[in-house]
Design a protein around this motif. Structure first.
Motif, PDB file in Angstrom:
ATOM      1  N   SER A 292       0.877  -1.451  -0.061  1.00 38.71           N
ATOM      2  CA  SER A 292      -0.043   0.019  -0.210  1.00 38.71           C
ATOM      3  C   SER A 292       0.903   1.375   0.015  1.00 38.71           C
ATOM      4  O   SER A 292       0.657   2.266  -0.604  1.00 38.71           O
ATOM      5  CB  SER A 292      -1.053   0.125   1.081  1.00 38.71           C
ATOM      6  OG  SER A 292      -1.986  -1.093   1.098  1.00 38.71           O
ATOM      7  N   GLN A 293       1.860   1.213   0.592  1.00 37.79           N
ATOM      8  CA  GLN A 293       2.811   2.291   0.830  1.00 37.79           C
ATOM      9  C   GLN A 293       3.571   2.708  -0.440  1.00 37.79           C
ATOM     10  O   GLN A 293       3.852   3.723  -1.014  1.00 37.79           O
ATOM     11  CB  GLN A 293       4.071   2.305   1.932  1.00 37.79           C
ATOM     12  CG  GLN A 293       3.469   2.168   3.285  1.00 37.79           C
ATOM     13  CD  GLN A 293       4.462   2.034   4.330  1.00 37.79           C
ATOM     14  OE1 GLN A 293       5.365   1.323   3.981  1.00 37.79           O
ATOM     15  NE2 GLN A 293       4.218   2.606   5.475  1.00 37.79           N
ATOM     16  N   ALA A 294       3.964   1.558  -1.119  1.00 37.89           N
ATOM     17  CA  ALA A 294       4.511   1.512  -2.537  1.00 37.89           C
ATOM     18  C   ALA A 294       3.495   2.018  -3.504  1.00 37.89           C
ATOM     19  O   ALA A 294       3.824   3.057  -4.489  1.00 37.89           O
ATOM     20  CB  ALA A 294       5.088   0.399  -3.101  1.00 37.89           C
ATOM     21  N   ILE A 295       2.237   1.579  -3.585  1.00 38.03           N
ATOM     22  CA  ILE A 295       1.063   2.130  -4.323  1.00 38.03           C
ATOM     23  C   ILE A 295       0.868   3.536  -4.210  1.00 38.03           C
ATOM     24  O   ILE A 295       0.997   4.293  -5.258  1.00 38.03           O
ATOM     25  CB  ILE A 295      -0.091   1.347  -4.071  1.00 38.03           C
ATOM     26  CG1 ILE A 295      -0.009  -0.063  -4.622  1.00 38.03           C
ATOM     27  CG2 ILE A 295      -1.284   2.059  -4.897  1.00 38.03           C
ATOM     28  CD1 ILE A 295      -1.039  -1.230  -4.058  1.00 38.03           C
ATOM     29  N   GLU A 296       0.808   4.182  -3.030  1.00 37.48           N
ATOM     30  CA  GLU A 296       0.681   5.592  -2.814  1.00 37.48           C
ATOM     31  C   GLU A 296       2.046   6.300  -3.309  1.00 37.48           C
ATOM     32  O   GLU A 296       1.768   7.469  -4.005  1.00 37.48           O
ATOM     33  CB  GLU A 296       0.422   5.836  -1.023  1.00 37.48           C
ATOM     34  CG  GLU A 296      -0.873   5.126  -0.855  1.00 37.48           C
ATOM     35  CD  GLU A 296      -2.273   5.568  -1.800  1.00 37.48           C
ATOM     36  OE1 GLU A 296      -2.402   6.751  -2.276  1.00 37.48           O
ATOM     37  OE2 GLU A 296      -2.872   4.582  -1.919  1.00 37.48           O
ATOM     38  N   ALA A 297       3.013   5.889  -3.210  1.00 34.26           N
ATOM     39  CA  ALA A 297       4.281   6.497  -3.532  1.00 34.26           C
ATOM     40  C   ALA A 297       4.254   6.745  -5.228  1.00 34.26           C
ATOM     41  O   ALA A 297       4.823   7.736  -5.722  1.00 34.26           O
ATOM     42  CB  ALA A 297       5.432   5.916  -3.093  1.00 34.26           C
ATOM     43  N   HIS A 298       3.682   5.745  -5.722  1.00 33.69           N
ATOM     44  CA  HIS A 298       3.672   5.677  -7.406  1.00 33.69           C
ATOM     45  C   HIS A 298       2.351   6.105  -8.042  1.00 33.69           C
ATOM     46  O   HIS A 298       1.983   6.096  -9.214  1.00 33.69           O
ATOM     47  CB  HIS A 298       4.008   4.403  -7.712  1.00 33.69           C
ATOM     48  CG  HIS A 298       5.455   3.842  -7.771  1.00 33.69           C
ATOM     49  ND1 HIS A 298       6.499   4.275  -8.352  1.00 33.69           N
ATOM     50  CD2 HIS A 298       6.012   3.396  -6.580  1.00 33.69           C
ATOM     51  CE1 HIS A 298       7.658   3.939  -7.943  1.00 33.69           C
ATOM     52  NE2 HIS A 298       7.462   3.308  -6.768  1.00 33.69           N
ATOM     53  N   ARG A 299       1.239   6.426  -7.018  1.00 28.78           N
ATOM     54  CA  ARG A 299       0.159   6.923  -7.681  1.00 28.78           C
ATOM     55  C   ARG A 299       0.170   8.204  -8.667  1.00 28.78           C
ATOM     56  O   ARG A 299      -0.638   8.170  -9.586  1.00 28.78           O
ATOM     57  CB  ARG A 299      -0.822   6.970  -6.404  1.00 28.78           C
ATOM     58  CG  ARG A 299      -2.515   7.241  -7.065  1.00 28.78           C
ATOM     59  CD  ARG A 299      -3.467   7.175  -5.799  1.00 28.78           C
ATOM     60  NE  ARG A 299      -3.558   5.960  -5.416  1.00 28.78           N
ATOM     61  CZ  ARG A 299      -4.369   5.058  -5.905  1.00 28.78           C
ATOM     62  NH1 ARG A 299      -4.915   5.156  -6.770  1.00 28.78           N
ATOM     63  NH2 ARG A 299      -4.510   3.766  -5.111  1.00 28.78           N
ATOM     64  N   GLN A 300       1.013   9.098  -8.004  1.00 30.17           N
ATOM     65  CA  GLN A 300       1.172  10.418  -8.933  1.00 30.17           C
ATOM     66  C   GLN A 300       1.710  10.183 -10.351  1.00 30.17           C
ATOM     67  O   GLN A 300       2.628   9.467 -10.617  1.00 30.17           O
ATOM     68  CB  GLN A 300       1.923  11.149  -8.090  1.00 30.17           C
ATOM     69  CG  GLN A 300       2.314  12.689  -8.808  1.00 30.17           C
ATOM     70  CD  GLN A 300       1.262  13.586  -8.489  1.00 30.17           C
ATOM     71  OE1 GLN A 300       0.334  13.242  -7.615  1.00 30.17           O
ATOM     72  NE2 GLN A 300       1.167  14.587  -9.454  1.00 30.17           N
TER      73      GLN A 300
END
Length: 165
Positions: A3-11
């Motif tokens: 989830s943390q990685a997803i949020e980091a790459h969502r932009q």
């Protein structure tokens, strides 16, 4: 961690919602990266994201599933979040995928095929141990040959009824 990685790459990522659209986009992703179309037999997908700048991909599904690839007799478990960095013919630094080896679930961190020999696909663990299987074992149910969606020579192929290069 997923989830943390997803949020980091969502932009800046392409993000899709809805089961039908997500299923279509996951197959398009496999086709674009020249991987077997049945490699990610995920059910009830809720979100698919792809950040082309970083190569980061994520797939979120409602609940974890276990799938048996009958041709090789292997069970594979897919968590609710599956993430990876993709490039042509390779998915690396994967999370959320495990395979059953004897009585133990082993994490799969990398899958790839050799550009010169696309008939086999290799899976590796974080420790570097690996196994190689024929690509046909990961065929999508409507793709009996199991070949990657597009050959490395750049031929156009049909993905969901649309011609793609």
């Amino acid at each position: 961690m997923g989830s943390q990685a997803i949020e980091a790459h969502r932009q800046g990522a392409e993000v899709y919602h809805g089961a039908a659209l997500c299923a279509e986009k996951s197959v398009e992703l496999l086709a674009e990266t020249h991987m077997p179309l049945g490699l990610l037999p995920l059910g009830e997908l809720e979100e698919v994201g792809y950040n082309r700048d970083t190569g980061f991909v994520w797939l979120r599904q409602r609940k974890p599933i276990t799938h048996t690839f009958k041709q090789i007799g292997r069970q594979v478990s897919y968590a609710t979040e599956v993430t990876a960095y993709v490039e042509d013919g390779r998915m690396k630094r994967m999370t959320g995928v495990k395979t059953k080896e004897l009585l133990i679930w082993v994490t799969v961190s990398d899958m790839f095929h050799d550009k010169d020999d696309q008939s086999n696909i290799t899976f590796k663990t974080p420790a570097g141990l690996g196994r190689t299987y024929p690509v046909e074992a990961f065929a999508k149910e409507d793709d009996p040959e199991g070949k990657p969606a597009a050959a490395a020579n750049g031929k156009k192929v049909a993905v969901n009824g649309k011609a793609r290069k």
